[in-house]
Design an enzyme around this catalytic site. Structure first.
Site, PDB file in Angstrom:
ATOM      1  N   GLU B  50      59.528  54.213  56.955  1.00 41.57           N
ATOM      2  CA  GLU B  50      59.543  54.665  57.919  1.00 41.57           C
ATOM      3  C   GLU B  50      59.566  56.090  59.271  1.00 41.57           C
ATOM      4  O   GLU B  50      59.241  56.111  60.230  1.00 41.57           O
ATOM      5  CB  GLU B  50      61.319  54.031  58.427  1.00 41.57           C
ATOM      6  CG  GLU B  50      62.100  54.778  58.297  1.00 41.57           C
ATOM      7  CD  GLU B  50      62.705  54.067  56.345  1.00 41.57           C
ATOM      8  OE1 GLU B  50      62.292  53.411  55.891  1.00 41.57           O
ATOM      9  OE2 GLU B  50      63.864  54.237  56.163  1.00 41.57           O
ATOM     10  N   ASN B  51      59.234  56.742  58.311  1.00 45.54           N
ATOM     11  CA  ASN B  51      58.634  58.170  58.460  1.00 45.54           C
ATOM     12  C   ASN B  51      57.293  58.077  58.989  1.00 45.54           C
ATOM     13  O   ASN B  51      56.962  59.195  59.236  1.00 45.54           O
ATOM     14  CB  ASN B  51      59.219  58.648  57.275  1.00 45.54           C
ATOM     15  CG  ASN B  51      58.844  58.775  56.022  1.00 45.54           C
ATOM     16  OD1 ASN B  51      58.291  57.526  55.420  1.00 45.54           O
ATOM     17  ND2 ASN B  51      58.086  60.001  55.600  1.00 45.54           N
TER      18      ASN B  51
END
Lengths: 232, 212
Positions: B50-51
């Site tokens: 998700e980064n």
């Protein structure tokens, strides 16, 4: 007037007590290291910090917390940030923790002229407490408001004098979105390139979202958790 | 009993070719060891972090680590051939918009109606929410991989969660060290028992009915 500034101090002109500041970075990855260090030395206090993690391992934005210049934080994750745990425990900083997707979407909305939005994230949890929950097509959504700031301090890999930016790998994270949501976006770039050096199709963030650029060639690039595998 | 590795291997069997998958921090990260890497024709399994990575690869070889290539646990990782990097708004458009086929998450509690609690223990130190609520609310399918009971022996599979919720009614299947179970609304349905585990043992260690 050129957007390119000669020093980080010059790039922070106008910063004052009570300012709200968005800081890019996923933990320490992608931090505008020199700008963050310069704010710590600047003297401005009662800052509102909007950042995913607010530092870690005593580094990055953790220095702001230790200096006592932050009054309020909006973040998504505390984890091993002992400085932030300590500040939360003694109540010296007002900390609001929100979901990461909501965090970035609030800034996206702020930058895009949208007042608020309905998201399924957080419905039925503490995140939705005190907020409007509305049903659309049989599913519940919670109303979240846009988020803006006085400053965004971000790091880019390359910048040109107009502020067109390219980012590098996962150092990009929240930075391009924060740039859209702040009144004054200050970019710390690894490399300042000439106008035209970036192909129009390769610009990650157009220069209209950037007010100031300062080149900083040296970075610490702290690794929070080094993981490797042996060579075969 | 399933070992942690066997739980991870069993979880990997739930994943289709070509799937986009997000693995939560902790036990779920072990699943990566049992997944087929992306293939030149675009098949295999594509890990989303998700980064800002689609096509996350394994940890780098010693000496090849890049401090600006990390996963959501802030560990150094690599990017596979065909992988991409993007900003967090795009990442959560993928997650919240239903473009992640499966998320495999850890849990503190799962209820019989699929409620998930995995971010805070009452009275405990708050670690934060991170991407957990968005992954839970937005992924097409949620698989939980966790020990069947907590360290203090209390059931993690319960009729109703009393820990703060991450999301309501989102969990589809749970893989524990004792069994594979589906959320059934009025209880949990056993799909598969781990070697040498009896249904009675599962029943005894589950805080909700085991239904047919």
């Amino acid at each position: 007037m050129s957007k390119v500034k000669a020093s980080v101090a010059e790039a922070l002109e106008g910063l004052s007590d009570g300012a709200s500041i968005m800081c890019g970075g996923f933990g320490l990855c992608g931090n505008a290291e020199a700008l963050i260090a310069a704010v710590a030395e600047h003297g401005a206090k009662d800052l509102t910090l909007i950042s995913n993690n607010a530092g870690n391992l005593g580094k990055g934005l953790a220095v702001w917390l230790e200096k006592g210049i932050v009054g309020k934080i909006i973040c998504t994750y505390v984890g091993t940030n002992e400085t932030l745990h300590a500040a939360m425990a003694d109540g010296s900083i007002d900390v609001t923790i929100i979901p990461q997707g909501t965090f970035v979407e609030r800034m996206r909305a702020g930058g895009a002229g949208i007042a608020g939005f309905y998201t399924p994230t957080g419905v039925g949890t503490v995140v939705a407490e005190g907020k409007e929950v509305r049903e659309f097509d049989g599913r519940e959504y919670v109303l979240e408001r846009a988020l803006k700031a006085d400053f965004a301090l971000i790091r880019a890999h390359q910048a040109d004098p107009f502020g067109n930016l390219r980012f590098y790998r996962t150092a990009r994270n929240f930075s391009p979105i924060m740039a859209t949501a702040a009144t004054t976006t200050v970019v710390e770039c690894d490399e300042l390139v000439t106008l035209g050096a970036l192909d129009p199709d390769d610009v990650h963030l157009p220069g209209s979202f950037v007010q100031r650029v300062v080149q900083v060639t040296e970075h610490e690039n702290v690794i929070e958790y080094l993981k490797t595998r042996p060579r075969p | 009993m399933f070992s942690k590795q066997q739980m991870a291997e069993r979880a990997a069997q739930e994943i289709d070719d070509g799937a986009v998958v997000n693995l939560g921090i902790g036990l779920p990260t072990l699943v990566a060891d049992y997944l087929p890497a992306p293939t030149p024709d675009g098949g295999g399994v594509w890990l989303q972090s998700e980064n800002g990575i689609l096509g996350m690869g394994p940890f780098p070889y010693e000496g090849d680590e890049d401090p600006q290539i990390i996963n959501a646990g802030k560990q150094t990782v690599t990017i596979v051939t065909g992988g991409s990097c993007f900003d967090s708004a795009t990442s959560f458009t993928m997650i919240r918009g239903g473009h992640v086929d499966l998320s495999i998450l850890g849990a503190m509690q799962v209820s019989q109606s699929g409620d998930l609690a995995n971010w805070a223990i009452p009275g405990g130190r708050v670690m934060g929410i991170g991407g957990a609520m968005d992954l839970a609310a937005g992924s097409k399918r949620i698989l939980v991989i966790t020990s069947h009971v907590a360290k203090d022996g209390k059931p993690k599979l319960v009729a109703e969660c009393d820990f703060p919720l991450t999301a309501k009614g989102v969990v589809d299947r749970v893989i524990t060290d004792l069994a594979v179970l589906d959320v059934a609304g009025d209880g949990f349905r056993v799909v598969e028992l781990a070697p040498e585990v009896t249904l009675d043992e599962v029943r005894e260690k589950t805080g909700a009915p085991i239904v047919d």
